[in-house]
Scaffold this motif. Sequence first.
Motif, mmCIF file in Angstrom:
data_model
loop_
_atom_site.group_PDB
_atom_site.id
_atom_site.type_symbol
_atom_site.label_atom_id
_atom_site.label_comp_id
_atom_site.label_asym_id
_atom_site.label_seq_id
_atom_site.Cartn_x
_atom_site.Cartn_y
_atom_site.Cartn_z
ATOM 1 N N VAL A 1 0.862 -1.176 0.000
ATOM 2 C CA VAL A 1 0.000 0.000 0.000
ATOM 3 C C VAL A 1 0.897 1.224 0.000
ATOM 4 N N GLN A 2 0.633 2.164 -0.888
ATOM 5 C CA GLN A 2 1.509 3.304 -1.078
ATOM 6 C C GLN A 2 0.843 4.605 -0.619
ATOM 7 N N ILE A 3 1.689 5.579 -0.248
ATOM 8 C CA ILE A 3 1.190 6.929 0.039
ATOM 9 C C ILE A 3 0.509 7.469 -1.211
ATOM 10 N N GLY A 4 -0.698 7.989 -1.031
ATOM 11 C CA GLY A 4 -1.473 8.484 -2.157
ATOM 12 C C GLY A 4 -2.545 7.526 -2.628
ATOM 13 N N ASP A 5 -2.480 6.240 -2.211
ATOM 14 C CA ASP A 5 -3.535 5.294 -2.562
ATOM 15 C C ASP A 5 -4.855 5.753 -1.946
ATOM 16 N N GLN A 6 -5.940 5.460 -2.644
ATOM 17 C CA GLN A 6 -7.247 5.915 -2.176
ATOM 18 C C GLN A 6 -8.147 4.735 -1.831
ATOM 19 N N PHE A 7 -9.008 4.967 -0.834
ATOM 20 C CA PHE A 7 -9.980 3.987 -0.380
ATOM 21 C C PHE A 7 -11.318 4.689 -0.172
ATOM 22 N N ALA A 8 -12.371 3.896 -0.045
ATOM 23 C CA ALA A 8 -13.710 4.455 0.161
ATOM 24 C C ALA A 8 -14.462 3.589 1.158
ATOM 25 N N SER A 9 -15.271 4.241 1.994
ATOM 26 C CA SER A 9 -16.126 3.510 2.918
ATOM 27 C C SER A 9 -17.241 2.828 2.136
ATOM 28 N N ILE A 10 -17.883 1.862 2.772
ATOM 29 C CA ILE A 10 -19.015 1.206 2.147
ATOM 30 C C ILE A 10 -20.295 1.952 2.537
ATOM 31 N N GLY A 11 -21.323 1.827 1.724
ATOM 32 C CA GLY A 11 -22.579 2.520 1.989
ATOM 33 C C GLY A 11 -23.037 3.309 0.787
#
Length: 382
Positions: A107-117
């Motif tokens: 996992v790298q700095i700048g990677d993006q994630f999103a919550s579920i919903g």
Amino acid sequence: MNPDELAANYMAQDFEYWLNLMLDNVPDDIDQREGSVIYDALAPAAMVMAQQSLARATIIKQTYIKTAQGQFLDYRAAEHGTARYAATQTEVKAKFLDSDGNPINNVQIGDQFASIGETPIFYTVQKINDDLTGELTADEPGTAANSYIGQILPVTSNDSLSWAEITEIVAPARDEETDDHLRDRLLRADDWIAYGGNITDYLAMLSKINEVGAGQVYPIWNGGGTVKLVIVDNNLMPASADLVKKVKNIIDPADSEGQGYGLAPIDHQVTVVAPTPLTVNIAATVSIDGTHGVDLVKAEIKAEIGQYFKSLRGNWNTINPETGRGYAQTIYRSKILSQIMMVDGVVNASVPTLNESDQDITLVFNNQTSQLPVLGEVVLDG
């Protein structure tokens, strides 16, 4: 005449005021009824003059801090050397696991994630820790992300990732400062100037750290040159260990205490801690009328008591008004009873007990302990 009265006078100068004033100067033998030539000739002028009066009233209100709003209030703040507090971004800690439940290292700095919903919250990785957990910030400023803990989904593709989860809110965010809060800051009496490491100076330091919601200052708490700062986060709850460490390093770095490499003056050894939560369990007997659902009324009562405790934490850093020094706060049973009685459907209630006691609770504020009121279990019989 004060500004409020002057603005009110202009506000009263509406269309009818100007029209009637002009019609009063028209000879009585001329038809003045609506639809007449003179009425139709004067009405547009009356409308323009009413709009000008409204504009004058607005100018007067926006001129003074007491009544200014929005950007006008921002301009007045700039004149006082400050600015509206901007909304901040929620900071969280997350873990990233492979299919065997082991941490992954790609996992790298700048990677993006999103919550579920239905309305996902997007996060960006800011740092990878030695234990392969990550520190992320919500992309959108504001408090919407303060309450989300749980699974997050990768937006940036990662074939090694099987599970990602937010495990901790490191630093809750705050919303943009409201007009009322900014106005209160500007109108607050400046009895002391922030200078040279006095109490006001330390409060000013804390106010510049976005993640800090409020703080208490205890000077000479452990001898000359020592200062203790007790801080809460933007949710007005005890600061996390990571936030305490961050504030410590900004004000007086741990590896060079007292040497002036932070915001604190040289020779000031600053200790930063979170307050001690005082959990208060409440019990009361409540009578509810037959037209309201019992469960709904009890839920509303608990919500109202929760708001009362939030207001207590909001005033937790207020200087003791009796002495002008130190801090003082009491949890009053009568005020909790008042919150209960204001809920629709409640017809009667007993004075509540606090931690099984029939006494109000006075919080402890001294060099060793600073208590923060936290609502525990609420038991409502009846």
